[in-house]
Write an enzyme that holds these catalytic residues in place. Sequence first.
Site, PDB file in Angstrom:
ATOM      1  N   VAL A  89      98.917 -10.472  56.807  1.00 18.52           N
ATOM      2  CA  VAL A  89      97.360  -9.997  56.697  1.00 18.52           C
ATOM      3  C   VAL A  89      96.659 -11.018  55.912  1.00 18.52           C
ATOM      4  CG1 VAL A  89      95.798  -8.311  55.879  1.00 18.52           C
ATOM      5  CG2 VAL A  89      97.796  -7.522  57.278  1.00 18.52           C
ATOM      6  N   CYS A  90      95.448 -11.475  56.378  1.00 23.61           N
ATOM      7  CA  CYS A  90      94.729 -12.314  55.815  1.00 23.61           C
ATOM      8  C   CYS A  90      93.346 -11.735  55.552  1.00 23.61           C
ATOM      9  CB  CYS A  90      94.273 -13.524  56.707  1.00 23.61           C
ATOM     10  SG  CYS A  90      93.206 -14.878  55.801  1.00 23.61           S
ATOM     11  N   ILE A  91      93.085 -11.283  54.147  1.00 20.77           N
ATOM     12  CA  ILE A  91      91.936 -10.550  53.825  1.00 20.77           C
ATOM     13  C   ILE A  91      91.589 -11.110  52.378  1.00 20.77           C
ATOM     14  CG2 ILE A  91      91.767  -8.792  55.286  1.00 20.77           C
ATOM     15  CD1 ILE A  91      93.412  -6.701  53.158  1.00 20.77           C
ATOM     16  N   CYS A 228      90.882 -19.724  58.296  1.00 20.71           N
ATOM     17  CA  CYS A 228      91.175 -18.639  57.337  1.00 20.71           C
ATOM     18  C   CYS A 228      91.815 -19.339  56.111  1.00 20.71           C
ATOM     19  CB  CYS A 228      92.409 -17.772  57.996  1.00 20.71           C
ATOM     20  SG  CYS A 228      92.943 -16.295  56.532  1.00 20.71           S
TER      21      CYS A 228
END
Length: 240
Positions: A89-91, A228
């Site tokens: 996950v990329c947050i 990202c």
Amino acid sequence: MASNAAVKALQLEMKNITKDPVEGVLIELQDENNLFEWSVGVFGPPKTLYEGGYFKAKINFPQDYPYSPPTFKFLTKMWHPNIYESGDVCISILHPPIDDPQSGELPQERWNPTQNVRTILLSVISMLNEPNTFSPANVDASVMYRKLVVSKGKDKAYEDMVKKQVAASREAASKEGIVIPASIEEYCIKHKPIGSQSSDTNIDLCDDWYDDYDVDDDYDEEDDDYECFDDNDDSGTADD
């Protein structure tokens, strides 16, 4: 070698999440003797494309937790702009607390030691409800989602892809004896972590983050930044 501070922090985290679970989430330790890897089960939030699904994930904590962020990785296949094809996950909340003006993220949006498992889980659920296409981890998913938005829901390629994964996750959950919530009331049940000594089940009203799923009418077609900014990107899905 793990620090005593990290062990104590994780023991407290597990105690708190056991006492007051997050709605729509199941938690257990991968190994009772290893506090640094947690297994997670996320039910698809109501009124989103992921509703009715059950998505397995794992959280890996660093040895210096909580000073460095953990990683959150879906083990179930997930088609989403902010999830690499590897499942990572990329947050912002999972990004190290460094000053990186080029990332487009404010320092306060990144990880800091006041964050915890609860804020991570709520951020992941919010991400499912509202993808961020400004800096996607999966470019193809982001493009498909943008088409869904621009077409006001008429271009259903993204929706169809997600629905296939939801159906597959339901089938896998059924084989494991996992009961998928069939209503908002069932989703809002706070599930005690597997292995918890308590048999109580608390029911609470969910926060209104799961308001009606709508494509964003304010989407800006001029937004074409597809990178990202994740130091651990190994998916090959984002252009460097």
